[in-house]
Design a protein around this motif. Structure first.
Motif, short mmCIF file in Angstrom:
data_model
loop_
_atom_site.label_atom_id
_atom_site.label_comp_id
_atom_site.label_asym_id
_atom_site.label_seq_id
_atom_site.Cartn_x
_atom_site.Cartn_y
_atom_site.Cartn_z
N VAL A 85 0.84 -1.19 0.00
CA VAL A 85 0.00 0.00 0.00
C VAL A 85 0.88 1.25 0.00
O VAL A 85 0.59 2.23 -0.69
CB VAL A 85 -0.94 0.00 1.22
CG1 VAL A 85 -1.72 1.30 1.31
CG2 VAL A 85 -1.90 -1.18 1.14
N ALA A 86 1.98 1.22 0.76
CA ALA A 86 2.89 2.36 0.79
C ALA A 86 3.44 2.64 -0.60
O ALA A 86 3.50 3.80 -1.05
CB ALA A 86 4.03 2.09 1.76
N LEU A 87 3.86 1.61 -1.33
CA LEU A 87 4.40 1.80 -2.67
C LEU A 87 3.34 2.38 -3.60
O LEU A 87 3.61 3.33 -4.36
CB LEU A 87 4.93 0.48 -3.22
CG LEU A 87 5.55 0.54 -4.63
CD1 LEU A 87 6.74 1.49 -4.65
CD2 LEU A 87 5.96 -0.86 -5.09
N ASN A 88 2.13 1.83 -3.53
CA ASN A 88 1.05 2.34 -4.37
C ASN A 88 0.70 3.79 -4.05
O ASN A 88 0.27 4.53 -4.93
CB ASN A 88 -0.18 1.44 -4.24
CG ASN A 88 -0.12 0.24 -5.14
OD1 ASN A 88 -0.40 0.33 -6.34
ND2 ASN A 88 0.26 -0.91 -4.58
N ALA A 89 0.90 4.19 -2.80
CA ALA A 89 0.62 5.58 -2.43
C ALA A 89 1.49 6.55 -3.20
O ALA A 89 1.07 7.67 -3.51
CB ALA A 89 0.82 5.76 -0.93
N TYR A 90 2.71 6.12 -3.54
CA TYR A 90 3.64 7.01 -4.25
C TYR A 90 3.61 6.80 -5.76
O TYR A 90 3.83 7.74 -6.53
CB TYR A 90 5.05 6.82 -3.69
CG TYR A 90 5.21 7.41 -2.31
CD1 TYR A 90 5.52 8.76 -2.13
CD2 TYR A 90 4.99 6.63 -1.18
CE1 TYR A 90 5.63 9.30 -0.86
CE2 TYR A 90 5.09 7.16 0.10
CZ TYR A 90 5.41 8.50 0.26
OH TYR A 90 5.51 9.05 1.51
N VAL A 91 3.35 5.56 -6.18
CA VAL A 91 3.21 5.32 -7.62
C VAL A 91 1.95 6.01 -8.15
O VAL A 91 1.95 6.61 -9.23
CB VAL A 91 3.18 3.81 -7.92
CG1 VAL A 91 2.87 3.54 -9.39
CG2 VAL A 91 4.52 3.17 -7.53
N ALA A 92 0.88 5.91 -7.38
CA ALA A 92 -0.36 6.67 -7.63
C ALA A 92 -1.02 6.34 -8.97
O ALA A 92 -1.71 7.17 -9.55
CB ALA A 92 -0.08 8.17 -7.53
N HIS A 93 -0.80 5.12 -9.50
CA HIS A 93 -1.45 4.73 -10.75
C HIS A 93 -2.88 4.23 -10.54
O HIS A 93 -3.70 4.31 -11.44
CB HIS A 93 -0.65 3.61 -11.42
CG HIS A 93 0.66 4.05 -11.98
ND1 HIS A 93 1.61 3.16 -12.43
CD2 HIS A 93 1.20 5.29 -12.15
CE1 HIS A 93 2.67 3.82 -12.87
NE2 HIS A 93 2.45 5.12 -12.69
N LYS A 94 -3.15 3.70 -9.36
CA LYS A 94 -4.36 2.91 -9.19
C LYS A 94 -5.43 3.60 -8.35
O LYS A 94 -6.35 2.95 -7.87
CB LYS A 94 -4.00 1.55 -8.57
CG LYS A 94 -3.09 0.73 -9.48
CD LYS A 94 -2.79 -0.63 -8.88
CE LYS A 94 -1.90 -1.46 -9.83
NZ LYS A 94 -1.60 -2.80 -9.27
N PHE A 95 -5.29 4.89 -8.14
CA PHE A 95 -6.35 5.63 -7.45
C PHE A 95 -6.42 7.03 -8.03
O PHE A 95 -5.42 7.58 -8.52
CB PHE A 95 -6.14 5.66 -5.94
CG PHE A 95 -4.83 6.25 -5.48
CD1 PHE A 95 -4.69 7.63 -5.30
CD2 PHE A 95 -3.74 5.43 -5.21
CE1 PHE A 95 -3.49 8.17 -4.87
CE2 PHE A 95 -2.53 5.97 -4.78
CZ PHE A 95 -2.41 7.34 -4.62
N PRO A 96 -7.60 7.61 -8.00
CA PRO A 96 -7.75 8.96 -8.59
C PRO A 96 -7.10 10.01 -7.70
O PRO A 96 -7.52 10.23 -6.57
CB PRO A 96 -9.26 9.14 -8.66
CG PRO A 96 -9.82 8.23 -7.60
CD PRO A 96 -8.87 7.06 -7.53
N THR A 97 -6.06 10.68 -8.21
CA THR A 97 -5.37 11.69 -7.41
C THR A 97 -6.23 12.92 -7.18
O THR A 97 -5.90 13.76 -6.34
CB THR A 97 -4.06 12.09 -8.08
OG1 THR A 97 -4.31 12.56 -9.40
CG2 THR A 97 -3.09 10.92 -8.13
#
Length: 801
Positions: A616-628
């Motif tokens: 989840v931490a990595l996805n928070a910074y990659v930010a591909h999979k949630f609407p910013t």
């Protein structure tokens, strides 16, 4: 010995639960010589400072001739109070306003970092010599010629207000800083009018020198390109130091002043304050165009580090015929020294009188405090800060009352304990939770209190006098809430801040406004994060002590780091978890309300679908999979925590000792400490804190005291004269815990850092007076004093039970 739960220490290799006895992470660098203390720092081109100090307790400065000293090898500059004034550098301040009974504000005498017209104690700062090497600065200082007009001095606390006593500050007639009171005098007088018994006590709470293992040090540096200052210093609260130096002393704007407190080797309160040396070093760095470094030696520490305690008190306790306390009346003279130090005014007032109810349901209390100036080093907070003075008074007079009425000491205490909570005392404090009976019962069991008469008889057969003493203490910790202390005169709020930064790989940095100077924060704070986020403790780094890294914080004192500092971390972790759940919900294509977080894993309730914390931490910074547009990238949250009440650690300590009547030597043969610290994060560290506090308390009771002669010369200026406790003076302590959860913070913590220093002195003196059969035993009860007391006692008293 093992810690109170009997478990073996854990290695910090996996997820670490709260309550586990984890070895301290920071100890590796300390024991391998890799610590980074202020004196370890060296700046390019630095010069060295040596402070010329007054040899007189009170004198007018008629002139300072620096001509010969300035020509000596290596001298860069010699600066005086006139130079400070020329640059507009302000006085040092006291940050807690106290008003006298008549409503007038306390009389605060001028406190320049380098003396101007007068010096007011031996060790007062007259000039600073800056040279290429320390020895060159020291040699040149000997050549500075100061023309002193020596004035009469007053060093004795009891003599400060006497008619004709020398005046320390012209703004304080009669040397009175303030004349303050707390409590209901009329109700207390009524209680005494109804009393069947009145017990009286006169005592001196002896002055102490703090003696942290690392002396104070400072390095000031000025960057002319950025017009910015940096101060490295041995401080327990670097942000407060920056605030005072910028807003009050006028060194620089806050955004142009960085304060760094690296590893700090002990403080015990003495490194809370803003001192002259650090002020001068950072100011002088610009003046001479070079970094300026100063490190205290032990002799300087005895002279100029703020001392602690130094009270003279008369107290009276009113009792009914059955031994129930009706009222308590206290008159105290508190020595402030020559100047008001940073928090000095709070110590004999709101940190002292508010604890005079102890663990007892006292219906009426009245306390009057006269704070006085003397020609001695300033007096301020020292481990416990007001609470030890209150506890010593309460526990001594309670013990005397029990003996006077012929009631067993433990029974007398039980008869008067607070029984239900919350409990409003007559002196502000509202005790939120506790069980004083549990602590007493456990302590008596561990000490084998019932078996004492047999041990006393056996000691008598060996020609020894044996005594046992109890001390049931309570303290107010987690010094807050801000609104409360503000209403009592504090110049700052006493909240705490935290920021939790989760990096893309899932490791965590915690920025805290608390500061560690031996308490083990790098372990306990990381332990909290490990348990909460389900990650190994090695993946957590604690950052503190740098005002450029941590935005603001109130530092460490008053056993506040757990209850207040860790609570701020909990609030920040709450925000991290809440945001992480939002991110996990988008990645797992689930409703946010269905996301659960446990043991380091986010999962969809009722399914086996989930993500590890690091994912989840990595996805928070990659930010591909949630609407910013809905969720900002990143995983970093901050919080401030301002508690709703003080915390109230309490407990019972029992001391058993023997006295050799031929030599006066006192040997502590058993010491039991049972404490209620609320929820304990790391019992190993807590036990260490208890041990250290007891050692300091035993030191005050039997060995330590600062003495000045009639002319204000410091008599105890080295360890040849000031007797520190050694291993031979201390037994193997037996410690235990009881627990009532603190309701005023999310972790249920109460605090543990000061308990031993608070509880030990009355336990020791109660045991000693029991052994000798007389109540007139002053601290420190050295062998010479005890021997003389025994010689002066009638034979019947020596044999008394």
């Amino acid at each position: 010995m093992g810690h109170p739960f009997g478990e073996e220490p854990m290695n910090a290799s996996n997820v670490t639960p709260l309550g586990a006895p984890v070895r301290r992470k920071e100890d590796h660098r300390f024991i391998t010589g890799k610590g980074r203390y202020t004196d370890d720092m060296n700046r390019p081109g630095q010069a060295h400072a040596y402070f010329l100090r007054s040899p007189h307790a009170h004198a007018r400065i008629r002139g300072i001739d620096i001509s010969a000293a300035s020509a000596m090898p290596g001298v860069v500059a010699i600066l005086t109070g006139a130079d400070l004034a020329q640059d507009g550098v302000g006085d040092l301040i006291c940050g807690w306003m106290i008003h006298s009974v008549d409503g007038t504000p306390m009389r605060m005498g001028s406190h320049p970092s380098l003396a101007k017209e007068k010096v007011r104690y031996v060790g007062d700062h007259v000039a600073v010599v800056i040279a290429e090497t320390f020895n060159q600065a020291k040699d040149a200082a000997a050549a500075v010629a100061v023309d002193y007009e020596v004035l009469p001095a007053v060093a004795d606390t009891g003599a400060a207000r006497a008619a004709g006593a020398p005046q320390v500050h012209e703004v304080a007639p009669g040397n009175t800083v303030f004349s303050w009171e707390l409590g209901d005098k009329a109700a207390t007088d009524t209680a005494f009018g109804q009393a069947a018994h009145v017990v009286r006590l006169d005592l001196v709470n002896n002055r102490l020198a703090p003696n942290p293992i690392e002396p104070r040090a400072a390095i000031g540096e000025y960057d002319s390109g950025d017009e910015a200052y940096t101060l490295w210093t041995t401080s327990q609260n670097p942000h407060v130091a920056r605030l005072v130096l910028s807003a009050f002393v006028g060194i620089a704007p806050e955004n142009k002043l960085r304060v760094i407190a690296p590893d700090v080797g002990g403080g015990f309160g003495s490194k809370i304050f803003i001192y002259a040396e650090e002020t001068v070093c950072v100011w002088a760095a610009k003046r001479v165009g070079r970094p300026v470094k100063w490190t205290s030696d032990r002799s300087e520490a005895f002279l100029s580090d703020a001392h602690g305690r130094d009270h003279i008190t008369h107290a009276e306790l009113a009792l009914d015929a059955e031994g129930h306390i009706l009222g308590f009346r206290v008159e105290t003279t508190a020595n402030m020294g020559a100047y008001l130090s940073t928090f000095a005014s709070a110590i004999p007032t709101y940190l002292y009188a508010t604890l005079l109810s102890g663990q007892y349901a006292m219906p009426a209390i009245h306390c009057h405090v006269d704070a006085v100036y003397t020609n001695t080093a300033p007096v301020d907070a020292y481990r416990g800060a007001g609470r030890p003075e209150a506890t010593f008074l309460v526990e001594r007079i309670v013990e005397i009352a029990a003996r006077t009425l012929g009631i067993d000491s433990a029974e007398f205490r039980r008869r008067n304990f607070v029984r239900s909570f919350p409990h409003q005392t007559p002196v502000i404090m509202n005790y939120d939770a506790g069980d004083y009976f549990a602590s007493l019962d456990k302590a008596l069991e561990l000490a084998d209190y019932a078996g004492f008469p047999a041990r006393k008889a056996e000691a008598a057969r060996r020609g020894k006098l044996r005594g046992i003493g109890l001390s049931n203490y309570i303290e107010a910790c987690g010094i807050a809430p801000s609104a409360a202390v503000g209403s009592l005169g504090a110049g700052v709020g006493l909240w705490e801040s935290a920021e939790v930064r989760v990096n893309p790989t899932g490791n965590v940095e915690v920025l805290t406004g608390s500061h560690s100077h031996g308490q083990g924060h790098e372990t306990t704070f990381a332990q909290l994060v490990s348990a909460r986020l389900g990650i190994p403790i090695e993946q957590v780094t604690i950052v503190h002590g740098d005002t450029d890294k941590v935005q603001f914080g109130m530092g460490t004192y008053g056993s506040r780091s757990g209850a207040v500092g860790m609570s701020a971390i909990v609030k920040a972790l709450d925000k991290v978890e809440a945001k992480a759940k939002k991110i996990a919900a988008h990645i797992l294509e689930a409703s946010e309300g269905d996301i659960e977080f446990k043991d380091g894993r986010f999962s969809v309730a009722g399914t086996d679908r989930g993500l590890a914390f690091a994912e989840v931490a990595l996805n928070a910074y990659v930010a591909h999979k949630f609407p910013t547009s809905e969720i900002e990238p990143g995983l970093k949250e901050g919080a401030f925590y301002d508690p709703t009440n003080f915390t109230f650690p309490a407990g019972c300590h029992v001391c058993e000792l023997e006295v050799d009547p031929d030599t006066g030597v006192t040997e502590i043969v058993n010491f039991v400490a049972v404490d209620d610290f609320g929820v304990v994060i790391n019992p190993m560290i807590v036990e260490g804190q208890v041990h250290g506090g007891i050692a300091q308390g035993v030191g005050q009771a039997l060995l330590e005291a600062v003495h000045y002669d009639a002319d204000g010369q410091l008599v105890t200026g080295s360890f040849m004269d000031y007797t520190m406790p050694r291993a031979a003076n201390l037994p193997s302590f037996r410690v235990g815990l009881t627990e009532t959860r603190c309701p005023s913070n999310p972790l249920g913590i109460k605090g543990c850092g000061e308990a031993g220093a608070i509880a030990a002195p009355p336990a020791v003196i109660n045991a000693l007076t029991h052994a000798l059969g007389t109540e007139d035993v002053p601290m420190p009860a050295t062998p010479a004093k005890v021997w003389k007391i025994i010689r002066d006692l009638p034979a019947a008293a020596q044999a008394a039970e």
